[in-house]
Design an enzyme around this catalytic site. Structure first.
Site, PDB file in Angstrom:
ATOM      1  N   PRO A  89       0.810  -1.226   0.000  1.00  0.00           N
ATOM      2  CA  PRO A  89       0.000   0.000   0.000  1.00  0.00           C
ATOM      3  C   PRO A  89       0.839   1.268   0.000  1.00  0.00           C
ATOM      4  CG  PRO A  89      -0.016  -1.040   2.181  1.00  0.00           C
ATOM      5  CD  PRO A  89       0.798  -1.916   1.294  1.00  0.00           C
ATOM      6  N   LEU A 217       5.783  -0.424 -13.008  1.00  0.00           N
ATOM      7  CA  LEU A 217       5.350   0.930 -12.624  1.00  0.00           C
ATOM      8  C   LEU A 217       5.127   1.775 -13.877  1.00  0.00           C
ATOM      9  CD1 LEU A 217       7.699   1.715  -9.576  1.00  0.00           C
ATOM     10  CD2 LEU A 217       5.312   0.991  -9.536  1.00  0.00           C
ATOM     11  N   CYS A 272      -4.510  -0.024  -8.229  1.00  0.00           N
ATOM     12  CA  CYS A 272      -3.137   0.068  -8.734  1.00  0.00           C
ATOM     13  C   CYS A 272      -2.705   1.443  -9.232  1.00  0.00           C
ATOM     14  CB  CYS A 272      -2.946  -0.937  -9.871  1.00  0.00           C
ATOM     15  SG  CYS A 272      -3.093  -2.630  -9.296  1.00  0.00           S
ATOM     16  N   PHE A 273      -3.484   2.049 -10.116  1.00  0.00           N
ATOM     17  CA  PHE A 273      -2.965   3.218 -10.835  1.00  0.00           C
ATOM     18  C   PHE A 273      -2.458   4.326  -9.910  1.00  0.00           C
ATOM     19  CE2 PHE A 273      -5.444   2.497 -15.075  1.00  0.00           C
ATOM     20  CZ  PHE A 273      -4.564   1.493 -15.399  1.00  0.00           C
ATOM     21  N   LYS A 335     -14.887  -0.495 -11.844  1.00  0.00           N
ATOM     22  CA  LYS A 335     -15.154  -0.790 -13.256  1.00  0.00           C
ATOM     23  C   LYS A 335     -16.170  -1.917 -13.291  1.00  0.00           C
ATOM     24  CE  LYS A 335     -11.900  -3.405 -15.370  1.00  0.00           C
ATOM     25  NZ  LYS A 335     -10.587  -3.951 -15.800  1.00  0.00           N
TER      26      LYS A 335
HETATM   27  P1  NAD Z   1      -5.017  -8.058  -1.921  1.00  0.00           P
HETATM   28  O1  NAD Z   1      -5.158  -7.134  -0.775  1.00  0.00           O
HETATM   29  O2  NAD Z   1      -6.238  -8.522  -2.622  1.00  0.00           O
HETATM   30  O3  NAD Z   1      -4.222  -9.370  -1.448  1.00  0.00           O
HETATM   31  C1  NAD Z   1      -3.057  -9.353  -0.680  1.00  0.00           C
HETATM   32  C2  NAD Z   1      -3.148 -10.486   0.336  1.00  0.00           C
HETATM   33  O4  NAD Z   1      -1.882 -10.628   0.995  1.00  0.00           O
HETATM   34  C3  NAD Z   1      -4.173 -10.237   1.442  1.00  0.00           C
HETATM   35  O5  NAD Z   1      -5.134 -11.276   1.439  1.00  0.00           O
HETATM   36  C4  NAD Z   1      -3.341 -10.248   2.736  1.00  0.00           C
HETATM   37  O6  NAD Z   1      -4.024 -10.808   3.833  1.00  0.00           O
HETATM   38  C5  NAD Z   1      -2.142 -11.078   2.321  1.00  0.00           C
HETATM   39  N1  NAD Z   1      -0.934 -10.889   3.141  1.00  0.00           N
HETATM   40  C6  NAD Z   1      -0.390  -9.733   3.597  1.00  0.00           C
HETATM   41  N2  NAD Z   1       0.751  -9.987   4.262  1.00  0.00           N
HETATM   42  C7  NAD Z   1       0.929 -11.338   4.222  1.00  0.00           C
HETATM   43  C8  NAD Z   1       1.928 -12.228   4.717  1.00  0.00           C
HETATM   44  N3  NAD Z   1       2.997 -11.770   5.388  1.00  0.00           N
HETATM   45  N4  NAD Z   1       1.779 -13.560   4.496  1.00  0.00           N
HETATM   46  C9  NAD Z   1       0.714 -14.037   3.814  1.00  0.00           C
HETATM   47  N5  NAD Z   1      -0.257 -13.243   3.304  1.00  0.00           N
HETATM   48  C10 NAD Z   1      -0.144 -11.920   3.512  1.00  0.00           C
HETATM   49  O7  NAD Z   1      -4.020  -7.363  -2.944  1.00  0.00           O
HETATM   50  P2  NAD Z   1      -3.883  -7.671  -4.519  1.00  0.00           P
HETATM   51  O8  NAD Z   1      -4.844  -6.821  -5.277  1.00  0.00           O
HETATM   52  O9  NAD Z   1      -3.849  -9.134  -4.730  1.00  0.00           O
HETATM   53  O10 NAD Z   1      -2.452  -7.045  -4.798  1.00  0.00           O
HETATM   54  C11 NAD Z   1      -1.279  -7.693  -4.335  1.00  0.00           C
HETATM   55  C12 NAD Z   1      -0.092  -7.060  -5.034  1.00  0.00           C
HETATM   56  O11 NAD Z   1      -0.221  -7.224  -6.454  1.00  0.00           O
HETATM   57  C13 NAD Z   1       0.040  -5.546  -4.815  1.00  0.00           C
HETATM   58  O12 NAD Z   1       1.401  -5.220  -4.788  1.00  0.00           O
HETATM   59  C14 NAD Z   1      -0.598  -4.962  -6.072  1.00  0.00           C
HETATM   60  O13 NAD Z   1      -0.084  -3.694  -6.377  1.00  0.00           O
HETATM   61  C15 NAD Z   1      -0.180  -5.958  -7.132  1.00  0.00           C
HETATM   62  N6  NAD Z   1      -1.067  -6.024  -8.318  1.00  0.00           N
HETATM   63  C16 NAD Z   1      -2.426  -5.966  -8.182  1.00  0.00           C
HETATM   64  C17 NAD Z   1      -3.237  -6.074  -9.311  1.00  0.00           C
HETATM   65  C18 NAD Z   1      -4.732  -6.012  -9.202  1.00  0.00           C
HETATM   66  O14 NAD Z   1      -5.397  -5.935 -10.225  1.00  0.00           O
HETATM   67  N7  NAD Z   1      -5.326  -6.075  -8.028  1.00  0.00           N
HETATM   68  C19 NAD Z   1      -2.663  -6.268 -10.572  1.00  0.00           C
HETATM   69  C20 NAD Z   1      -1.278  -6.335 -10.661  1.00  0.00           C
HETATM   70  C21 NAD Z   1      -0.487  -6.223  -9.529  1.00  0.00           C
HETATM   71  C1  UDX Z   2      -4.782  -2.014 -14.117  1.00  0.00           C
HETATM   72  C2  UDX Z   2      -3.939  -2.377 -15.348  1.00  0.00           C
HETATM   73  O1  UDX Z   2      -4.770  -2.315 -16.528  1.00  0.00           O
HETATM   74  C3  UDX Z   2      -3.351  -3.772 -15.205  1.00  0.00           C
HETATM   75  O2  UDX Z   2      -2.498  -4.061 -16.294  1.00  0.00           O
HETATM   76  C4  UDX Z   2      -2.572  -3.833 -13.899  1.00  0.00           C
HETATM   77  O3  UDX Z   2      -2.051  -5.132 -13.707  1.00  0.00           O
HETATM   78  C5  UDX Z   2      -3.443  -3.451 -12.718  1.00  0.00           C
HETATM   79  O4  UDX Z   2      -4.008  -2.139 -12.941  1.00  0.00           O
HETATM   80  P1  UDX Z   2      -7.236  -2.624 -13.288  1.00  0.00           P
HETATM   81  O5  UDX Z   2      -7.016  -1.503 -12.329  1.00  0.00           O
HETATM   82  O6  UDX Z   2      -7.700  -3.925 -12.761  1.00  0.00           O
HETATM   83  O7  UDX Z   2      -5.883  -2.917 -14.093  1.00  0.00           O
HETATM   84  O8  UDX Z   2      -8.302  -2.182 -14.401  1.00  0.00           O
HETATM   85  P2  UDX Z   2      -8.211  -1.252 -15.714  1.00  0.00           P
HETATM   86  O9  UDX Z   2      -8.993  -1.919 -16.765  1.00  0.00           O
HETATM   87  O10 UDX Z   2      -6.845  -0.857 -16.040  1.00  0.00           O
HETATM   88  O11 UDX Z   2      -9.041   0.035 -15.267  1.00  0.00           O
HETATM   89  C6  UDX Z   2      -8.539   0.952 -14.313  1.00  0.00           C
HETATM   90  C7  UDX Z   2      -9.469   2.138 -14.207  1.00  0.00           C
HETATM   91  O12 UDX Z   2      -9.411   2.936 -15.393  1.00  0.00           O
HETATM   92  C8  UDX Z   2     -10.949   1.763 -14.055  1.00  0.00           C
HETATM   93  O13 UDX Z   2     -11.559   2.634 -13.126  1.00  0.00           O
HETATM   94  C9  UDX Z   2     -11.527   1.957 -15.439  1.00  0.00           C
HETATM   95  O14 UDX Z   2     -12.893   2.231 -15.437  1.00  0.00           O
HETATM   96  C10 UDX Z   2     -10.719   3.174 -15.900  1.00  0.00           C
HETATM   97  N1  UDX Z   2     -10.644   3.292 -17.367  1.00  0.00           N
HETATM   98  C11 UDX Z   2     -10.065   2.313 -18.108  1.00  0.00           C
HETATM   99  C12 UDX Z   2     -11.142   4.440 -17.981  1.00  0.00           C
HETATM  100  O15 UDX Z   2     -11.646   5.343 -17.312  1.00  0.00           O
HETATM  101  N2  UDX Z   2     -11.044   4.550 -19.345  1.00  0.00           N
HETATM  102  C13 UDX Z   2     -10.459   3.587 -20.122  1.00  0.00           C
HETATM  103  O16 UDX Z   2     -10.398   3.765 -21.341  1.00  0.00           O
HETATM  104  C14 UDX Z   2      -9.961   2.431 -19.479  1.00  0.00           C
END
Ligand code: NAD
Ligand code: UDX
Length: 480
Positions: A89, A217, A272-273, A335
């Site tokens: 975070p 990133l 993420c963003f 979304k």
């Molecule tokens: P999330 O909060 O859904 O899941 C993270 C999990 O990790 C939680 O369930 C938490 O309880 C667990 N956790 C924390 N500390 C721990 C530990 N020491 N041992 C075991 N479990 C532990 O988060 P997420 O959306 O899955 O994101 C995880 C990472 O992936 C972040 O760095 C995020 O930026 C990245 N990421 C997320 C997305 C997405 O679309 N959500 C896409 C790409 C990358």
């Molecule tokens: C994003 C990246 O796309 C993905 O590659 C990365 O791993 C995690 O972050 P996510 O946040 O799950 O994925 O959804 P995404 O489809 O990227 O949408 C992000 C936000 O942008 C949403 O709120 C969506 O509604 C908004 N969006 C997307 C727009 O407002 N306009 C667009 O044209 C596309």
């Protein structure tokens, strides 16, 4: 049999590991988490996250070569490859608060791996982390290693929510970064072999560690920048009578630009963003690059502007006050096709309307009342911590009600705000909605899902992001 353990059973760890298990029957995958409730949900019929296609994948492999467990130490101990997919975070206090990534959960995971490992391991960064994190993790592992060899790889995840399974089945690319030593190269090959079970070789990119970390990133920053660009243009469209959909289409026809990710909206959301751009900005500042930092910061500034511009438009159109007026909000998720509300623009829009004393009635097909009330009460960035460590449910915001029905939400309302592009919002009976609303009846479409001309014919006063303004709105005070 190769054994994989993944720390973190969240939106990334769960679906990613389920797909690895499905595509690699000879690999055993165990997903572990410190949240007992989350693991229990993964082991039940009601998975903890809503993602199209996920249920099927989990059903096919759970109990075969896919397991969910809270026995973290045991499964790390047995694994050859340990993925770490825990929360990263934005820091809420101390040095870098409000910008830097908080690596508390990552560090504690790394220390646990060092503590319990009794055999060599490949440790894979799946979480999105600041560039150079692998160096810090390496130091923690090596200095606590008791003679065990650890290889750190960066394998960032590019899936988007709502399309996670399809993205994982057919990724644009898989990125693996590693040390350029013989041991590092061997580890990269071992992970490459896992993905090669279903991903064509030319889509598996291998780089050095820092390129892989920074590419994640940078990719998120580029994607968010496209949305802020089209949203900035949407404001100009409203001021000039141009139509943002037509502009985006014409711009996107240039093959160098391309058509995707050019939909104007009330603002981007998601976990993420914002977090990743803030982290990028902080890294730039720490590296003495204030101009680069400020360039990326503006992507967030425009996003914040878009959300407050929307709120101002609602309030100014409705005679400059929404005090005690019922405003229906259709869509709360960030979304469509997800129940995820992390950093959803709906939070800021609702808070803005509440600031003007509106009464809000919300309907989202996938988001519960409890979740919405939590979101509206949580402080900025508090949401991105393991579920059981988040503040307990605070008192509900009285001005907010949540229903499971769009018609109920809009009944008696003065205005409707569409904040998520759920397909069902395109097919609602807007004549019925109009008849049951106060007059004049306003509709503010933050996702461009409705046809403004059709709704104007029904009688609505319509505002759609980036579209030529309704004659009514032209007479209202300018929105900044
Ligand atoms: P999330 O909060 O859904 O899941 C993270 C999990 O990790 C939680 O369930 C938490 O309880 C667990 N956790 C924390 N500390 C721990 C530990 N020491 N041992 C075991 N479990 C532990 O988060 P997420 O959306 O899955 O994101 C995880 C990472 O992936 C972040 O760095 C995020 O930026 C990245 N990421 C997320 C997305 C997405 O679309 N959500 C896409 C790409 C990358
Ligand atoms: C994003 C990246 O796309 C993905 O590659 C990365 O791993 C995690 O972050 P996510 O946040 O799950 O994925 O959804 P995404 O489809 O990227 O949408 C992000 C936000 O942008 C949403 O709120 C969506 O509604 C908004 N969006 C997307 C727009 O407002 N306009 C667009 O044209 C596309």
């Amino acid at each position: 049999m190769v054994k994989i353990c993944c720390l973190g059973a969240g939106y990334v760890g769960g679906p990613t590991m389920a797909v690895i298990a499905l595509k690699c029957p000879s690999v055993e995958v165990v997903v572990v988490d410190i949240s007992v409730a989350r693991i229990a949900a993964w082991n039940s019929d009601q998975l903890p996250i809503y993602e199209p296609g996920l249920d099927d994948v989990v059903k096919k492999c759970r109990g075969r070569n896919l397991f969910f467990s809270t026995e973290i130490e045991k499964h790390i101990g047995q694994a050859d490859i340990v993925f770490v997919s825990v929360n990263t975070p934005t820091k809420t206090r101390g040095l870098g608060a409000g910008m830097a990534a908080d690596l508390t959960y990552w560090e504690s995971a790394a220390r646990m791996i060092a503590d319990v490992a009794k055999s060599d391991k490949i440790v894979v960064e799946k979480s999105t982390v600041p560039v150079k994190t692998a160096e810090a993790i390496e130091k923690i592992l090596i200095h606590n290693s008791k003679g065990i060899n650890f290889q750190i790889l960066s394998n960032p995840e590019f899936l988007a929510e709502g399309t996670a399974i399809q993205d994982l089945f057919n990724p644009d690319r898989v990125l693996i970064g590693g040390r350029e030593t013989p041991e590092g190269k061997k580890a990269v090959q071992a992970l490459k072999q896992v993905y090669a079970n279903w991903v064509p070789e030319d889509r598996i990119i291998t780089t050095n560690l820092w390129s892989a970390e920074l590419s994640k990133l940078a990719a998120n920053a580029f994607l968010a920048q496209r949305i802020s660009s089209v949203n900035a243009i949407s404001a100009l469209c409203e001021a000039t009578g141009a139509d943002v959909a037509e502009v985006a289409y014409s711009v996107g026809k240039d093959t160098r630009i391309g058509p995707k990710f050019l939909s104007a909206s009330v603002g981007f959301g998601g976990s993420c963003f914002q977090k990743d751009i803030l982290s990028l900005v902080y890294i730039c500042e720490c590296n003495g690059l204030p101009e680069v930092a400020s360039y990326w910061k503006d992507v967030i500034k425009v996003n914040d502007y878009q959300k407050s511009r929307f709120v101002n438009r609602v309030v100014s159109s409705m005679f400059n006050t929404v005090s005690e007026k019922k405003i229906a909000v259709l869509g709360f998720a960030f979304k469509k096709d997800t129940g995820d509300t992390r950093e959803t623009p709906a939070i800021d829009v609702c808070k803005g309307l509440l600031g003007d004393k509106a009464k809000i009635s919300i309907y989202d097909p996938q988001v519960s009342e409890e979740q919405i009330q939590r979101d509206l009460a949580l402080k900025k960035f508090d949401w991105d911590h393991p579920v059981h460590l988040q503040p307990t449910s605070p008192t509900a915001v009285k001005q907010v009600t949540v229903t499971w029905d769009a018609y109920e939400a809009t009944k008696g309302a003065h205005g409707v705000c569409i904040l998520t592009e759920w397909d069902e919002f395109r097919k609602l009976d807007y004549v019925k909605i109009y008849e049951n609303m106060q007059k004049p009846a306003f509709i503010f479409d933050g996702r461009n899902v409705i046809d403004p001309q059709k709704l104007r014919k029904i009688g609505f006063i319509v505002f759609s992001i980036g579209k030529p303004l309704d004659p009514w709105l032209k007479d209202m005070p300018a929105v900044v």
